[in-house]
Write an enzyme that holds these catalytic residues in place. Structure first.
Site, PDB file in Angstrom:
ATOM      1  N   SER A  40       2.725 -16.844   0.649  1.00 15.54           N
ATOM      2  CA  SER A  40       2.535 -18.225   0.286  1.00 15.54           C
ATOM      3  C   SER A  40       1.762 -18.416  -1.011  1.00 15.54           C
ATOM      4  CB  SER A  40       1.800 -18.957   1.406  1.00 15.54           C
ATOM      5  OG  SER A  40       0.498 -18.404   1.601  1.00 15.54           O
TER       6      SER A  40
ATOM      7  N   LYS B 136      -6.019 -20.600  -5.544  1.00 12.79           N
ATOM      8  CA  LYS B 136      -4.943 -21.089  -4.678  1.00 12.79           C
ATOM      9  C   LYS B 136      -5.401 -22.432  -4.120  1.00 12.79           C
ATOM     10  CE  LYS B 136      -2.230 -19.690  -0.587  1.00 12.79           C
ATOM     11  NZ  LYS B 136      -2.006 -18.609   0.398  1.00 12.79           N
TER      12      LYS B 136
ATOM     13  N   SER C  23       0.501 -12.961   2.532  1.00 14.05           N
ATOM     14  CA  SER C  23       0.588 -13.907   1.412  1.00 14.05           C
ATOM     15  C   SER C  23      -0.119 -13.507   0.134  1.00 14.05           C
ATOM     16  CB  SER C  23       0.080 -15.271   1.846  1.00 14.05           C
ATOM     17  OG  SER C  23       1.078 -15.906   2.600  1.00 14.05           O
TER      18      SER C  23
HETATM   19  N1  GLN Z   1       4.975 -15.259   5.420  1.00 13.51           N
HETATM   20  C1  GLN Z   1       3.999 -15.359   6.460  1.00 13.51           C
HETATM   21  C2  GLN Z   1       4.103 -16.710   7.117  1.00 13.51           C
HETATM   22  O1  GLN Z   1       4.952 -17.445   6.747  1.00 13.51           O
HETATM   23  C3  GLN Z   1       2.610 -15.113   5.936  1.00 13.51           C
HETATM   24  C4  GLN Z   1       1.961 -16.275   5.315  1.00 13.51           C
HETATM   25  C5  GLN Z   1       0.545 -16.008   4.906  1.00 13.51           C
HETATM   26  O2  GLN Z   1       0.104 -14.859   4.841  1.00 13.51           O
HETATM   27  N2  GLN Z   1      -0.198 -17.082   4.670  1.00 13.51           N
HETATM   28  O3  GLN Z   1       3.373 -17.038   7.982  1.00 13.51           O
END
Ligand code: GLN
Length: 506
Positions: free
Chosen positions: A162, A79, A186
């Site tokens: 994400s 990532k 994420s």
């Molecule tokens: N969807 C969550 C957010 O927007 C989690 C994102 C993540 O785990 N990096 O913060």
């Protein structure tokens, strides 16, 4: 055989390499060709052909010299939130376009060639860097400054976020494995949306050194792969104490892979999960849960029962509160972490400005996308004088209560099961007008994040429009072994995790 190398998982490729039936250079070249063939998915932000082939040659040489590790010479990608010395790192943000890190993140080192001049790493081959929501903020990968990622099961739908690039690349058989990060879901949510397996370990199990910080008290790294077995292999190599991360857990290294085949205490040969108590929180099966998701999960839970597990009713009464709690704490930490991107030390700097204040202002206005700006503003607000007590402090108190609720559950069960997300992956573009709708869909992943508990997504069937559904398993602190064991037993009895999206299966 070469033509189907992309259909093999991590352990399978490791065994082919060990048997001398394929070389890392062959596997790497085959996957690089596939990555370029499916470029339109948008999964990769950077492909490092030359670096990958050099790493593959080095892995083949280590194997020829007698090294045996199952990961040695197996390709993966990271990532783009992990810094890498050999490839650029953007965190999905214009702010970091063109940024070159002088060092590798700890997990990149451990999975790859190791510390320069120190202990060698697992010897995996890095093919490149994967697309993600800007600074890991989002649930759809649509917040990336470099374009969205298609869900391989249906290109019009989001892959989740994400870590959307990681999940899509593994689902599309571009890679047997990828790394991701999970602050509020994420890893689990994109794994669920694309039908792959992903695990977020207990907070502190994987080093955060070199992982670009979003919300430091929540951020955790973890693997994506096509099976629990493969995740276990990766997690064993990635995890472990790191003196460079002050929140790294001081625990002896664990071999999660070896633990998979060990029978549970009291389990009889035919029923691998005998004695395992799976807690089902009533709040994780609300009436608003999509019927297709509910149906797939119920069928999967019956399979767990037939493997010997028992289902017990438990309660996580503050599940709904995890949304406001997370969306106060995460932006608060983000507003502080992202203050370092000011045009002085990292990445982008505005070309024209009047003075220092103006340079900061213009740089940040140009460099950050809308969602990141929204979070910086929310975070700054909840931390400011007069609001700190009303929001931030209250959220911290509730966070503790949410963690305590889990401990009450774990007195009645060994793992907790539920949905990862309230629905299957939705069409791209649906939520851009309403960020709060996306926040609400995080309801089932946020509780474990706030508590710091390990959680994973296991492919558990399909819902409407043939889209994958993941089952979430949550374990107690440092009990990743039980999660992986349960998921592995389920995967020995089912083939959901082997299904490939149409067009990517051959
Ligand atoms: N969807 C969550 C957010 O927007 C989690 C994102 C993540 O785990 N990096 O913060």
């Amino acid at each position: 055989m070469t033509a189907t190398l992309h259909t093999r998982g991590v352990a399978e490729l490791g065994r082919l390499l060990a048997a001398g039936e394929a070389s890392s250079v062959e596997i790497t070249s085959h996957l690089l060709a596939r990555v370029s063939k499916y470029e339109q998915l948008g999964a990769f932000l950077y492909v490092d052909e030359e670096g990958a082939l050099a790493a593959a040659r080095a892995a083949d040489a280590r194997r020829a010299a007698g090294e045996r590790g199952l990961l040695l010479g197996v390709p993966l990608a990271h990532k783009d939130i992990f810094v890498t010395a050999a490839q650029p790192t953007t965190a999905g943000s214009r702010m970091l376009a063109g940024y070159a890190s002088p060092f590798d993140a700890t997990i990149v080192e451990r999975l790859g060639s190791g510390e320069p001049g120190g202990t060698p790493g697992a010897g995996m081959v890095t093919l490149g860097k994967l697309n993600c929501d800007e600074f890991a903020m989002g649930s759809t990968n649509e917040n990336s400054a470099f374009g969205r990622v298609a869900n391989p099961w249906d290109a019009t739908r989001v892959p989740g976020g994400s870590s959307g690039g990681s999940a899509a690349a593994v689902a599309a058989r571009l890679l047997p494995a990828a790394t991701g990060t999970d602050t509020g879901g994420s890893i689990r949510q994109p794994a669920s949306f694309t039908g792959v397996t992903g695990i977020k370990p207990t907070y502190g199990v994987c080093s955060r050194h070199g992982m670009i910080a979003f919300a430091s008290s929540l951020d955790q790294a973890g693997p994506f792969a096509r099976s629990a077995e493969d995740c276990a292999l990766l997690l064993s190599a990635m995890s472990g104490f790191d003196a460079r991360d002050s929140t790294s857990a001081q625990r002896p290294p664990q071999d999660f892979h070896a633990a998979l085949s060990k029978a549970r205490d009291g389990a009889s040969g035919a029923r691998p999960l005998a004695g395992l108590r799976i807690g089902l929180p009533a709040e994780f099966f609300p009436a608003v849960l999509a019927a297709d998701v509910d149906g797939a999960l119920r069928a999967a839970l019956r399979e767990f029962e037939s493997l010997g597990a028992t289902l017990v009713d438990v309660s996580l009464p503050r599940t709904e509160l995890s949304i406001p709690v997370y969306y106060i704490i995460a932006p608060a930490e983000a507003s502080s972490n992202l203050s370092r991107f000011d045009g002085v030390k990292f990445g982008h700097r505005a070309a024209h400005y009047a003075d220092l204040q103006d340079m900061y202002r213009k740089t940040r206005a140009e460099g950050f996308g809308a969602e990141v700006k929204r979070r910086i503003m929310i975070g700054t607000y909840v931390l400011s004088h007069g609001y700190y007590d009303a929001y931030y402090l209250q959220a911290q108190k509730l966070r503790r209560m949410i963690a305590d609720d889990f401990q009450a559950c774990f007195r009645q069960c060994d793992v907790i099961a539920g949905p990862v997300a309230p629905s299957v992956a939705w069409p791209a573009g649906t939520q851009s007008a309403d960020p709060v709708a996306a926040y609400l869909a995080d309801i089932f992943t946020l509780p474990a994040s706030l508590a710091g508990l390990p959680g994973m997504s296991v492919p558990a069937g399909f819902g409407d429009a043939g889209m994958p559904v993941g089952l979430q398993l949550i374990g107690n602190y440092f009990d990743e072994g039980t999660l992986l064991h349960a998921a592995h037993a389920f995967q020995q009895a089912t083939d959901w995790h082997r299904r490939a999206p149409q067009g990517f299966d051959a």
